[in-house]
Design a protein around this motif. Structure first.
Motif, PDB file in Angstrom:
ATOM      1  N   MET A  94       0.842  -1.180   0.000  1.00 23.54           N
ATOM      2  CA  MET A  94       0.000   0.000   0.000  1.00 23.54           C
ATOM      3  C   MET A  94       0.889   1.245   0.000  1.00 23.54           C
ATOM      4  N   GLU A  95       0.531   2.210  -0.785  1.00 25.90           N
ATOM      5  CA  GLU A  95       1.311   3.444  -0.918  1.00 25.90           C
ATOM      6  C   GLU A  95       0.988   4.417   0.221  1.00 25.90           C
ATOM      7  N   VAL A  96       1.927   5.342   0.462  1.00 25.12           N
ATOM      8  CA  VAL A  96       1.765   6.315   1.546  1.00 25.12           C
ATOM      9  C   VAL A  96       0.469   7.106   1.384  1.00 25.12           C
ATOM     10  N   TYR A  97       0.149   7.520   0.173  1.00 22.64           N
ATOM     11  CA  TYR A  97      -1.048   8.335  -0.005  1.00 22.64           C
ATOM     12  C   TYR A  97      -2.306   7.548   0.325  1.00 22.64           C
ATOM     13  N   GLU A  98      -2.307   6.252   0.064  1.00 27.50           N
ATOM     14  CA  GLU A  98      -3.462   5.418   0.424  1.00 27.50           C
ATOM     15  C   GLU A  98      -3.592   5.292   1.935  1.00 27.50           C
ATOM     16  N   ARG A  99      -2.454   5.156   2.604  1.00 25.27           N
ATOM     17  CA  ARG A  99      -2.500   5.002   4.063  1.00 25.27           C
ATOM     18  C   ARG A  99      -2.979   6.272   4.740  1.00 25.27           C
ATOM     19  N   ILE A 100      -2.499   7.434   4.292  1.00 22.06           N
ATOM     20  CA  ILE A 100      -2.954   8.664   4.964  1.00 22.06           C
ATOM     21  C   ILE A 100      -4.433   8.917   4.672  1.00 22.06           C
ATOM     22  N   ARG A 101      -4.881   8.607   3.469  1.00 24.12           N
ATOM     23  CA  ARG A 101      -6.308   8.755   3.163  1.00 24.12           C
ATOM     24  C   ARG A 101      -7.137   7.815   4.027  1.00 24.12           C
ATOM     25  N   ASN A 102      -6.721   6.551   4.120  1.00 21.11           N
ATOM     26  CA  ASN A 102      -7.463   5.582   4.931  1.00 21.11           C
ATOM     27  C   ASN A 102      -7.502   5.985   6.397  1.00 21.11           C
ATOM     28  N   GLU A 103      -6.373   6.435   6.928  1.00 21.98           N
ATOM     29  CA  GLU A 103      -6.337   6.855   8.330  1.00 21.98           C
ATOM     30  C   GLU A 103      -7.264   8.047   8.557  1.00 21.98           C
ATOM     31  N   ARG A 104      -7.258   8.998   7.628  1.00 25.33           N
ATOM     32  CA  ARG A 104      -8.146  10.162   7.758  1.00 25.33           C
ATOM     33  C   ARG A 104      -9.602   9.731   7.692  1.00 25.33           C
ATOM     34  N   SER A 159       3.348   5.181  13.396  1.00 26.80           N
ATOM     35  CA  SER A 159       4.739   5.515  13.102  1.00 26.80           C
ATOM     36  C   SER A 159       4.833   5.979  11.645  1.00 26.80           C
ATOM     37  N   ILE A 160       5.876   6.699  11.340  1.00 30.35           N
ATOM     38  CA  ILE A 160       6.114   7.080   9.949  1.00 30.35           C
ATOM     39  C   ILE A 160       6.356   5.826   9.120  1.00 30.35           C
ATOM     40  N   ASP A 161       7.030   4.840   9.690  1.00 28.43           N
ATOM     41  CA  ASP A 161       7.253   3.581   8.967  1.00 28.43           C
ATOM     42  C   ASP A 161       5.932   2.959   8.518  1.00 28.43           C
ATOM     43  N   TYR A 162       4.917   3.045   9.363  1.00 27.93           N
ATOM     44  CA  TYR A 162       3.609   2.517   8.967  1.00 27.93           C
ATOM     45  C   TYR A 162       3.049   3.335   7.800  1.00 27.93           C
ATOM     46  N   LEU A 163       3.104   4.647   7.908  1.00 34.19           N
ATOM     47  CA  LEU A 163       2.532   5.496   6.860  1.00 34.19           C
ATOM     48  C   LEU A 163       3.207   5.283   5.510  1.00 34.19           C
ATOM     49  N   GLY A 193       4.612   2.518   4.542  1.00 35.27           N
ATOM     50  CA  GLY A 193       4.478   1.135   4.101  1.00 35.27           C
ATOM     51  C   GLY A 193       5.646   0.225   4.440  1.00 35.27           C
ATOM     52  N   ARG A 194       6.526   0.648   5.354  1.00 37.70           N
ATOM     53  CA  ARG A 194       7.660  -0.201   5.739  1.00 37.70           C
ATOM     54  C   ARG A 194       7.252  -1.274   6.735  1.00 37.70           C
ATOM     55  N   THR A 195       6.096  -1.090   7.382  1.00 32.99           N
ATOM     56  CA  THR A 195       5.564  -2.062   8.327  1.00 32.99           C
ATOM     57  C   THR A 195       4.048  -1.985   8.310  1.00 32.99           C
ATOM     58  N   ASP A 196       3.423  -3.046   8.742  1.00 31.39           N
ATOM     59  CA  ASP A 196       1.962  -3.035   8.896  1.00 31.39           C
ATOM     60  C   ASP A 196       1.572  -2.803  10.350  1.00 31.39           C
TER      61      ASP A 196
END
Length: 75
Positions: free
Chosen positions: A1-11, A57-61, A63-66
């Motif tokens: 999952m890409e960073v932009y997808e993770r920040i959108r999902n978290e929001r 964590s930034i690593d989560y955002l 995509g370095r870790t789940d």
């Protein structure tokens, strides 16, 4: 999952609007939208604020870790 997808999902998981996040980050709503669309690279200070806001964590955002749990702060 890409960073932009993770920040959108978290929001979206928190029912926060792009406009609200943009205000918190002190950027224009279209700038934040471009972060979520992957049109702009997200500056490190903004990544730090997003990780703090979302409690990850930034690593989560990026995509370095789940694992969402942030690291403990330095002493």
């Amino acid at each position: 999952m890409e960073v932009y997808e993770r920040i959108r999902n978290e929001r979206e998981d928190r029912d926060i609007t792009q406009g609200t996040i943009a205000e918190i980050l002190s950027v224009h709503q279209t700038t934040y939208s471009d972060y979520e669309l992957g049109n702009l690279n997200i500056p490190m200070p903004v990544m730090i604020k997003l990780a703090d806001l979302f409690g990850t964590s930034i690593d989560y955002l990026v995509g370095r870790t789940d694992e969402k749990t942030p690291y403990p702060p330095r002493r």
